[in-house]
Design an enzyme around this catalytic site. Sequence first.
Site, PDB file in Angstrom:
ATOM      1  N   HIS A 199      43.707  11.830   2.342  1.00  0.00           N
ATOM      2  CA  HIS A 199      42.482  11.010   2.264  1.00  0.00           C
ATOM      3  C   HIS A 199      42.142  10.702   0.795  1.00  0.00           C
ATOM      4  CE1 HIS A 199      41.229  13.125   6.228  1.00  0.00           C
ATOM      5  NE2 HIS A 199      41.447  11.865   6.534  1.00  0.00           N
TER       6      HIS A 199
ATOM      7  N   LYS B  16      35.252  15.426  19.300  1.00  0.00           N
ATOM      8  CA  LYS B  16      34.491  16.097  20.357  1.00  0.00           C
ATOM      9  C   LYS B  16      34.285  17.573  20.052  1.00  0.00           C
ATOM     10  CE  LYS B  16      35.107  12.809  23.956  1.00  0.00           C
ATOM     11  NZ  LYS B  16      36.092  11.896  23.301  1.00  0.00           N
TER      12      LYS B  16
ATOM     13  N   ARG C 220      49.781   6.107   8.146  1.00  0.00           N
ATOM     14  CA  ARG C 220      50.907   7.022   7.882  1.00  0.00           C
ATOM     15  C   ARG C 220      52.149   6.471   8.575  1.00  0.00           C
ATOM     16  NH1 ARG C 220      47.486  12.008   9.720  1.00  0.00           N
ATOM     17  NH2 ARG C 220      47.259  10.425  11.290  1.00  0.00           N
TER      18      ARG C 220
ATOM     19  N   SER D 278      44.560  16.078   9.337  1.00  0.00           N
ATOM     20  CA  SER D 278      43.563  17.160   9.432  1.00  0.00           C
ATOM     21  C   SER D 278      43.932  18.097  10.584  1.00  0.00           C
ATOM     22  CB  SER D 278      42.171  16.580   9.668  1.00  0.00           C
ATOM     23  OG  SER D 278      41.801  15.751   8.605  1.00  0.00           O
TER      24      SER D 278
END
Length: 161
Positions: free
Chosen positions: A19, A43, A92, A130
Amino acid sequence: MVERVAVYPGSFDPITNGHLDILQRGLRLFDKIIIAVARNAEKRPLFTVEERLEMIREVVQGLENVIVDSFDGLLVDYVRSVAAMFIIRGLRAMSDFEYEFQMASVNRTLNGQVDTIFMMTSKDYFFVSSRTIKEVAELGGCVEKFVPPSVERRLREKFGR
Ligand code: PNS
């Protein structure tokens, strides 16, 4: 002259070196970049939105022209509310493409004034996400090559190491 403002949205759970690479390269294209953490995207996030904002603020301090914020609801509404015209997304591998293409198309249909700019991730971060970082950290692996030191520390704390 009109200021070129871009929103860099995402879950950032947590922010990674991938990032940051996109952010730094994006600053060569835009006068101001707003990193916007989506409040309703993940979520079951590992970090709360407030923790994520704190981590991002730590790692971008010293970078001029970067603002850190969060948003609820539709991204295009947020983009309009901050008078931005662009959305930045990192791409990516090919596997990102379909989802990103869909999202950019929906956003453009919702607001034809906003363009999504894709930046290809540098080769060093092509495989960094992540999600995988959280898994490696949870299982006791070393993630120092993938995230800034302050984020690595938070991951260790989260997993009680
Ligand atoms: O880092 P992520 O999880 O890939 O980011 C996805 C994000 C937050 C950019 C996306 O889920 C989003 O824009 N959410 C806000 C809701 C929205 O506007 N949805 C319509 C576009 S598909």
